[in-house]
Design an enzyme around this catalytic site. Sequence first.
Site, mmCIF file in Angstrom:
data_model
loop_
_atom_site.group_PDB
_atom_site.id
_atom_site.type_symbol
_atom_site.label_atom_id
_atom_site.label_comp_id
_atom_site.label_asym_id
_atom_site.label_seq_id
_atom_site.Cartn_x
_atom_site.Cartn_y
_atom_site.Cartn_z
ATOM 1 N N ASN A 102 0.858 -1.185 0.000
ATOM 2 C CA ASN A 102 0.000 0.000 0.000
ATOM 3 C C ASN A 102 0.892 1.232 0.000
ATOM 4 O OD1 ASN A 102 -2.475 1.505 0.243
ATOM 5 N ND2 ASN A 102 -1.922 1.900 2.369
ATOM 6 N N HIS A 104 0.874 5.341 1.069
ATOM 7 C CA HIS A 104 0.110 6.220 1.951
ATOM 8 C C HIS A 104 0.751 7.602 1.958
ATOM 9 C CE1 HIS A 104 -2.576 7.077 5.325
ATOM 10 N NE2 HIS A 104 -1.553 7.664 5.917
HETATM 11 C C1 GRF Z 1 -2.415 8.698 -3.099
HETATM 12 O O1 GRF Z 1 -1.802 9.798 -2.455
HETATM 13 C C2 GRF Z 1 -2.551 7.544 -2.148
HETATM 14 O O2 GRF Z 1 -1.465 7.420 -1.247
HETATM 15 C C3 GRF Z 1 -3.793 7.935 -1.400
HETATM 16 O O3 GRF Z 1 -4.663 8.433 -2.391
HETATM 17 C C4 GRF Z 1 -3.871 8.978 -3.443
HETATM 18 C C5 GRF Z 1 -4.276 8.285 -4.707
HETATM 19 O O4 GRF Z 1 -4.020 9.147 -5.748
HETATM 20 N N1 GRF Z 1 -4.372 6.799 -0.730
HETATM 21 P P1 GRF Z 1 -4.293 8.663 -7.268
HETATM 22 O O5 GRF Z 1 -5.711 8.089 -7.304
HETATM 23 O O6 GRF Z 1 -3.269 7.615 -7.590
HETATM 24 O O7 GRF Z 1 -4.127 9.908 -8.091
#
Ligand code: GRF
Length: 194
Positions: A102, A104
Amino acid sequence: ARVVVLLSGTGSLCAALMAADRPSFTVVAVGADREAPGLAAARERGVPTFVVPLADHPDRVSWDAALAGAIAAHRPDWVVSAGFMKLFGPAVLAAFGGRLLNTHPALLPAFPGAHAVRDALAAGVTTTGATVHLVDAGVDTGPVVAQAPVPVLPGDDEARLHDRIKAVERVLLVDTLDDLASATTPSDQPRSTP
Ligand code: GRF
């Protein structure tokens, strides 16, 4: 290595993984829990996509089992949650634990959960960042694999800070997956005899 990416939103991180020209991995499919904008980039590249909506299932247990099956159909060596906004259940964790990553937008264990960027701003920290970690049964609690700092600048709002984090997160995710995929023999190649 064969990689399945899961998303729920814009998919900019998934797009970065698909655009990464790394010999160590290939995105073989992209899955989502809803019809998400991020699926379009995969479809444009001819990368298979699948959608497993929670609403199609009577409960989370059957949704989790369906998701595990949909992922397994693509024989992944690694599964990457890139903005996938659902918690994985026992079937997914049993099938892919240990090779389920994952990403984050904070320096875990700081600011876990769905509002990491907003929480970092509210806390008034001057440095936040991005984390890639192995997924366990908790919320953003699995072993950290890689992290990178990102400055919080005066006048930042959530969108501007998150964009700055994502720019770092994209690089961190591609490099981390490249390292992991390079370090393990993919299932589709002969294992060298010891
Ligand atoms: C990323 O910053 C991820 O870590 C968080 O949501 C964002 C997803 O961005 N959970 P995207 O959909 O890849 O543009």
